[in-house]
Design a protein around this motif. Structure first.
Motif, PDB file in Angstrom:
ATOM      1  N   VAL A   1     -24.549  -8.850  25.448  1.00  0.00           N
ATOM      2  CA  VAL A   1     -23.111  -8.509  25.290  1.00  0.00           C
ATOM      3  C   VAL A   1     -22.285  -9.708  25.873  1.00  0.00           C
ATOM      4  O   VAL A   1     -22.511 -10.050  27.082  1.00  0.00           O
ATOM      5  CB  VAL A   1     -22.925  -7.054  25.970  1.00  0.00           C
ATOM      6  CG1 VAL A   1     -21.358  -6.761  25.765  1.00  0.00           C
ATOM      7  CG2 VAL A   1     -23.717  -5.982  25.253  1.00  0.00           C
ATOM      8  N   LEU A   2     -21.355 -10.052  24.916  1.00  0.00           N
ATOM      9  CA  LEU A   2     -20.266 -10.909  25.725  1.00  0.00           C
ATOM     10  C   LEU A   2     -19.350 -10.225  26.322  1.00  0.00           C
ATOM     11  O   LEU A   2     -18.876  -9.114  25.700  1.00  0.00           O
ATOM     12  CB  LEU A   2     -19.706 -11.747  24.647  1.00  0.00           C
ATOM     13  CG  LEU A   2     -18.547 -12.836  25.057  1.00  0.00           C
ATOM     14  CD1 LEU A   2     -19.130 -13.814  25.755  1.00  0.00           C
ATOM     15  CD2 LEU A   2     -17.668 -13.161  23.752  1.00  0.00           C
ATOM     16  N   ARG A   3     -18.877 -10.651  27.413  1.00  0.00           N
ATOM     17  CA  ARG A   3     -17.850  -9.851  28.466  1.00  0.00           C
ATOM     18  C   ARG A   3     -16.840 -10.733  28.729  1.00  0.00           C
ATOM     19  O   ARG A   3     -16.920 -11.831  28.865  1.00  0.00           O
ATOM     20  CB  ARG A   3     -18.775  -9.256  29.752  1.00  0.00           C
ATOM     21  CG  ARG A   3     -19.852  -8.273  29.166  1.00  0.00           C
ATOM     22  CD  ARG A   3     -20.547  -7.485  30.263  1.00  0.00           C
ATOM     23  NE  ARG A   3     -21.553  -6.964  29.839  1.00  0.00           N
ATOM     24  CZ  ARG A   3     -21.414  -5.652  29.445  1.00  0.00           C
ATOM     25  NH1 ARG A   3     -20.199  -5.111  29.900  1.00  0.00           N
ATOM     26  NH2 ARG A   3     -22.481  -4.819  29.154  1.00  0.00           N
ATOM     27  N   SER A   4     -15.939 -10.073  28.965  1.00  0.00           N
ATOM     28  CA  SER A   4     -14.366 -10.691  29.366  1.00  0.00           C
ATOM     29  C   SER A   4     -14.667 -11.485  30.858  1.00  0.00           C
ATOM     30  O   SER A   4     -15.058 -10.914  31.994  1.00  0.00           O
ATOM     31  CB  SER A   4     -13.269  -9.925  29.438  1.00  0.00           C
ATOM     32  OG  SER A   4     -12.221 -10.541  30.120  1.00  0.00           O
ATOM     33  N   PRO A   5     -14.299 -12.954  30.897  1.00  0.00           N
ATOM     34  CA  PRO A   5     -14.375 -13.412  32.213  1.00  0.00           C
ATOM     35  C   PRO A   5     -12.954 -13.158  32.895  1.00  0.00           C
ATOM     36  O   PRO A   5     -12.866 -13.560  34.223  1.00  0.00           O
ATOM     37  CB  PRO A   5     -14.326 -15.241  31.991  1.00  0.00           C
ATOM     38  CG  PRO A   5     -13.707 -14.967  30.708  1.00  0.00           C
ATOM     39  CD  PRO A   5     -13.992 -13.957  29.956  1.00  0.00           C
TER      40      PRO A   5
ATOM     41  N   GLY B   1     -21.327  -8.459  20.731  1.00  0.00           N
ATOM     42  CA  GLY B   1     -22.701  -8.078  21.059  1.00  0.00           C
ATOM     43  C   GLY B   1     -23.485  -9.106  20.075  1.00  0.00           C
ATOM     44  O   GLY B   1     -23.237  -9.161  19.047  1.00  0.00           O
ATOM     45  N   VAL B   2     -24.624  -9.516  20.572  1.00  0.00           N
ATOM     46  CA  VAL B   2     -25.576 -10.333  19.666  1.00  0.00           C
ATOM     47  C   VAL B   2     -26.947  -9.830  19.721  1.00  0.00           C
ATOM     48  O   VAL B   2     -27.436  -9.387  20.522  1.00  0.00           O
ATOM     49  CB  VAL B   2     -25.704 -11.693  20.301  1.00  0.00           C
ATOM     50  CG1 VAL B   2     -26.658 -12.438  19.418  1.00  0.00           C
ATOM     51  CG2 VAL B   2     -24.254 -12.431  20.135  1.00  0.00           C
TER      52      VAL B   2
ATOM     53  N   HIS C   1     -33.470 -14.267  25.602  1.00  0.00           N
ATOM     54  CA  HIS C   1     -33.090 -15.501  26.195  1.00  0.00           C
ATOM     55  C   HIS C   1     -32.130 -16.090  24.965  1.00  0.00           C
ATOM     56  O   HIS C   1     -31.080 -16.856  25.292  1.00  0.00           O
ATOM     57  CB  HIS C   1     -34.095 -16.596  26.111  1.00  0.00           C
ATOM     58  CG  HIS C   1     -35.052 -16.106  27.385  1.00  0.00           C
ATOM     59  ND1 HIS C   1     -34.579 -16.173  28.777  1.00  0.00           N
ATOM     60  CD2 HIS C   1     -36.154 -15.336  27.278  1.00  0.00           C
ATOM     61  CE1 HIS C   1     -35.557 -15.820  29.505  1.00  0.00           C
ATOM     62  NE2 HIS C   1     -36.512 -15.286  28.834  1.00  0.00           N
ATOM     63  N   ILE C   2     -32.527 -16.027  23.755  1.00  0.00           N
ATOM     64  CA  ILE C   2     -31.546 -16.638  22.605  1.00  0.00           C
ATOM     65  C   ILE C   2     -30.531 -15.690  22.352  1.00  0.00           C
ATOM     66  O   ILE C   2     -29.245 -16.254  22.288  1.00  0.00           O
ATOM     67  CB  ILE C   2     -32.630 -16.412  21.245  1.00  0.00           C
ATOM     68  CG1 ILE C   2     -33.722 -17.220  21.353  1.00  0.00           C
ATOM     69  CG2 ILE C   2     -31.717 -16.728  19.916  1.00  0.00           C
ATOM     70  CD1 ILE C   2     -34.837 -17.322  20.100  1.00  0.00           C
ATOM     71  N   ALA C   3     -30.494 -14.614  22.768  1.00  0.00           N
ATOM     72  CA  ALA C   3     -29.280 -13.699  22.634  1.00  0.00           C
ATOM     73  C   ALA C   3     -28.340 -13.955  23.741  1.00  0.00           C
ATOM     74  O   ALA C   3     -27.028 -14.292  23.414  1.00  0.00           O
ATOM     75  CB  ALA C   3     -29.629 -12.135  22.679  1.00  0.00           C
ATOM     76  N   ASP C   4     -28.946 -14.436  24.985  1.00  0.00           N
ATOM     77  CA  ASP C   4     -28.088 -14.828  26.068  1.00  0.00           C
ATOM     78  C   ASP C   4     -27.361 -16.080  25.510  1.00  0.00           C
ATOM     79  O   ASP C   4     -26.131 -16.447  25.802  1.00  0.00           O
ATOM     80  CB  ASP C   4     -29.033 -15.159  27.332  1.00  0.00           C
ATOM     81  CG  ASP C   4     -28.470 -14.346  28.552  1.00  0.00           C
ATOM     82  OD1 ASP C   4     -27.300 -13.863  28.248  1.00  0.00           O
ATOM     83  OD2 ASP C   4     -29.277 -14.557  29.530  1.00  0.00           O
TER      84      ASP C   4
END
Ligand code: FES
Ligand code: FES
Lengths: 747, 157
Positions: free
Chosen positions: A52-56, A112-113, A119-122
């Motif tokens: 999951v991409l999250r806000s910084p 989300g990916v 690792h690739i998702a990251d």
């Protein structure tokens, strides 16, 4: 180890054959061999891994999201953003799952990916480009309630008890008020009035197993979720709601769960995994990292409390007034109500006024944590009561005893207490050798405190199937977070007069058992106990009927005791449960007992602690020297697991008191989102935690059970603070009491 | 070109071959490649001990060891603690002393305690607490875990 006293005492009021004994738990062997399957241990074939991409940023407007690069990375199968919710309307719940136009805390999910490995998702989430417009943020209730404070939610208005809304924009979601008697009159009757302010930091439940979900959106439209959750049925409902699909299309399979303490009730990333699964046609697994757990799961609120107590010279509390403001996190819903209910609950205070505020701040949405709201409140009231006792020259336990709540006392919210064990807990503390043993050296102090939690009840559904060898299969829906399978099985065994080991419990998926509300609020042994008592009684009745039909007699003349069915009129008619079980299929068919209902009357729990500390005068470091926990649990079904709950709760309370906090950077982000920096108690930090189980039977339960899990976390906060006062002469009004915070004052 | 490395190691007494990427941790290999899920992940940065395994006689956090580093090593995991003769006395002591609640930390504690009792058959309470300071448990407050290890020590004597 030699102890001159009994470290674990049960003050039992009623003995049974199975209930109250200490059998080995049914799921034990799998858990000591590594065979038990927890959520993250589940692997589906063809499974993809999601990140999951999250806000910084703590607070920002999202100007654009570009997922092109992430999508074209080799091994990536799909990317989703809030756009993938389609035409579903914006709600707090959906926005919490994935932000659309604004991020409200560092860690807020944006996309989300799914990829062939994590690792690739990251890597892929690092390729998503998001343009932000940063906004000013608020990290505490003080900042959020200031005039002209940055506003998190444009549509938010303050709702009062009557459902009326304020006119202007605000960060205060709710104002609750409890009022009894005449607060001014009460203070006029007092000889001594003490008013103090308290601040507590945001803390995390700190379960060792990160949240995890594996989700398959099947081609037939049905959604299957495998997870570690306290509330499989709650997740079923909430996931259906967020995804806009019928609840009957969702099946939730609870795997073993590695702790939750109230936090594992949220759908978290499961809808993201669901959307990714729908897009790819594969099952998708998402497991939080520890930092994600800190930054984006549901911690429990920091708070500000101002409490004022009036008391007569002779020690009678006449009046209590309180102002409570609790962080809700980014969306409304702090446990300020729990705090308001618990604050004055141990005491019979005729005149009260409590104002509670639910305040949104730029932190993840808060959630329940063991007696949610109560520890913050206990810290405040029990610090003041201690001070009052000292000022009046009274023994602190005697002062508490004089004012203790009992059956008939009205709680702050107007509810009259049923039979409760507040007095019995205080008396057990008074007569325990710990209380009269002198402290051994300088810089040592002893603190005592008590606390309250309402306990919970709710829905439970259980079926019992009789095996041909006289064993019982028990099917239930309560996620077992600390031994409840064993206690539920023991209650069934008690009714049927068979050993606990003859009952085989299974916690099953939401398609395979009736609705069962979650493992929370200290509700399971209460609700499942009532239901399993009925289900086992159902089995018993059917067994009597079956024996009656075999013998050609009236079932009213039969009874079942200690696993033997016999006739009260004819001594020759006698058959063991085992022998009858072997004949079932030939004498009319299998026997299945069942019960399902919404239970009430959890009874309420009081706990108390005596804690000795030593404070290092140079560094301010507090060492816990000795700790005894007391709690009324109604009836301890499996005393070892009751003690375990008390010990675990106590240590969480000690961590909250001394070490744990969300350390916030200037920019509103959390600075310490790892177990290295968010310092929870280690084995090395602690002595043994002695326990005294007090049993004041709950009249609304067949075995007298009250909830057990939660209340023990509350008293340690003030008990440690009172002990620190004893050692240093300083009253700490801010948590955590870190070495630096104590040393700064002592120097 | 293959991105994976062939590794041969010994796990719980058996020779095991696996392929892994250089960036994969031993914990990841155990769980994701070999489907040995008894070792748990609580933090993935060496601070909780849920992933504790015994590597060449020393306890390590398997999340901090790379899979490729296991080449030629002897690894013992929670799956190898019980034998065909039954549970190890430490496992039995954990059950009898109710030393687990949720149980997610239990594999790590058992692997760590076993190494302690093999090295020091009669440790003091203080020694046990120090040895187990690398393993977090959030459920039990450690009381029953420490008692279980003392109990096991007595029974193994
Ligand atoms: S997962 Fe390895 S130490 Fe926490
Ligand atoms: S038993 Fe749950 S973390 Fe140790």
């Amino acid at each position: 180890m030699t102890t001159a006293y009994e470290p674990n005492v049960v003050l039992s009021t009623k003995e049974y054959d199975v209930v109250g004994t200490r059998p080995i738990r049914h799921d034990g062997v799998d858990k000591v061999t590594g065979a038990a399957k927890y959520g993250a241990d589940f692997y589906a074939s063809n499974m993809l891994f999601a990140k999951v991409l999250r806000s910084p940023h703590a607070h920002a407007r999202i100007k654009s999201i570009d997922t092109t690069d992430a999508e074209s990375l080799e091994g990536v199968r799909a990317v989703v953003t809030s756009k993938d919710f389609g035409n579903l309307p914006w709600t707090y719940e959906r926005d919490q799952v994935m932000a659309s136009h604004k991020v409200l805390y560092k860690g807020h999910p944006i996309a989300g990916v799914a990829a062939i490995n994590s690792h690739i998702a990251d890597h892929a989430i690092s390729l998503i480009k998001v343009e932000y417009e940063c906004l000013a943020s608020v990290a505490t209730v003080h900042e959020a309630m200031k005039e002209n404070a940055p506003i998190l939610l444009d549509d938010l208005r303050t709702e009062d008890d009557l459902g009326n809304n304020s006119e202007s924009n605000t960060n205060v979601a709710k104002h609750i008020q409890y009022s009894t008697g005449d607060i001014e009159k009460g203070f006029n009757q007092a000889d001594l009035i003490v008013e103090r302010e308290f601040n507590t930091a945001t803390v995390h439940q700190g379960y060792i197993e990160p949240s995890n979900f594996t989700v398959n959106w099947n081609q037939d439209g049905r959604l299957h979720i495998w997870l570690s959750s306290q509330g499989p049925f709650e997740i079923r409902g909430d996931a259906a709601k967020v995804l806009g699909i019928p609840v009957s299309n969702v099946k939730v399979t609870p795997m073993e769960i590695g702790g939750g303490f109230g936090a594992k009730f949220s759908v978290f990333s499961s809808p993201i995994a669901a959307l990714l699964s729908k897009k790819t046609g594969h099952p998708v697994k998402v497991v939080n990292t520890r930092t994600e757990e800190f930054e984006s799961s549901t911690p429990t609120p920091g708070s500000y409390l101002k409490v004022k107590i009036g008391i007569t010279k002779s020690g009678q509390i006449t009046s209590g007034q309180a102002y409570l403001a609790y962080e809700a996190g980014a969306y409304p819903g702090s446990p300020v109500g729990g705090g308001a209910n618990c604050l004055f609950a141990p005491y019979d205070i005729p005149n009260q006024l409590i104002d509670g505020y639910d305040v949104v701040v730029n932190k993840p949405k808060t959630g329940a944590y063991r007696a949610p709201g109560s520890p913050n409140a206990a810290f405040a009231i029990e610090s003041i009561v201690d001070e009052l006792a000292e000022k009046l020259g009274m023994d602190p336990l005697n002062l508490r005893l004089m004012n203790a709540s009992k059956s008939g006392t009205r709680r702050s919210d107007g509810v009259k207490f049923p039979r409760i064990g507040c007095i019995e807990v205080i008396e057990a503390m008074k007569s325990h050798p710990h209380y009269s043993t002198p402290l051994k050296g300088p810089n040592q102090g002893r603190g005592i405190a008590i606390g309250y939690w309402m306990n919970g009840a709710g829905e439970s559904s259980i079926t019992l199937t009789v095996h041909p060898d006289g064993h019982i299969n028990l099917v239930e829906g309560s996620a077992d977070i600390g031994g409840s399978r064993a206690s539920i099985s023991m209650m069934a065994a008690e009714v049927l007069g068979i050993p606990a080991e003859s009952v085989h419990p299974s916690v099953v998926d939401t398609d395979s058992v009736g609705y069962t509300s979650g493992t929370g609020g200290s509700s399971v042994t209460h609700k499942a106990g009532i239901v399993v008592y009925q289900a086992a009684s159902d089995v018993k009745l059917q067994l009597l009927d079956r024996a009656a039909s075999i013998w050609g007699t009236d079932s009213n003349s039969l009874e079942m005791n200690n696993g033997v069915i016999s006739s009260t009129s004819n001594h020759n008619l006698k058959i063991s449960f085992e022998d009858l079980a072997a004949q079932l299929n030939d004498t009319g068919g299998p026997i299945v007992g069942r019960a399902a209902l919404t239970t009430r009357g959890p009874g309420g729990a009081f706990a108390g602690h005596i804690i000795d500390v030593e404070v290092d005068p140079e560094t301010g470091k507090v060492a816990i020297l000795r700790c005894t926990a007391f709690q009324d649990c109604g009836k301890a079904i499996h005393p070892s697991y009751v003690e375990g709950q008390m010990q675990g709760g106590t240590v969480q309370g000690i961590g909250w008191a001394l070490n744990e906090e969300y350390f916030m950077n200037e920019d509103g982000s959390m600075a310490n989102g790892t177990f290295l920096d968010y310092r929870m108690p280690l084995a090395l930090d602690l002595p043994m935690i002695d326990t005294v189980i007090v049993e004041v039977a709950n009249p609304d339960h067949p075995f007298g059970v009250r909830g057990v899990g939660e209340v023990s976390i509350a008293p340690p906060l003030p008990a440690v603070a009172n002990a620190v006062y004893g050692a240093t002469g300083i009253r700490m009004n801010r948590l955590p009491m870190t070495p630096a915070s104590i040393a700064n004052i002592t120097k | 070109m293959s991105t994976k490395t062939h590794v041969q190691t010994k796990i719980n007494g058996e020779t095991v071959d696996f392929l892994c990427e250089p960036r994969q941790s031993l914990l990841e290999v155990l769980r994701d490649v070999l489907q040995m899920t008894g070792s748990k992940e609580g933090c993935n940065d060496g601070n909780c001990g849920a992933c504790t395994v015994n590597m060449d006689g020393r306890i390590v956090d398997s999340c901090l060891v790379l899979g490729v580093e296991a080449a030629g090593s002897e690894i013992n995991t929670i799956e190898g603690v019980a034998t065909s003769d039954g549970l190890h006395p430490i496992q039995q002591a954990f059950l009898e002393n109710a030393a687990l609640q949720c149980g997610i930390c239990t594999p790590g504690f058992i692997v760590a305690s076993k190494a302690l009792l093999e090295a020091e058959p009669n440790p003091s309470e203080e020694r046990i607490r120090l040895w187990l300071a690398g393993n977090l448990c959030r459920c039990t407050g450690y009381d029953k875990i420490v008692r279980a290890v003392m109990d096991a020590a007595q029974k193994m004597a």
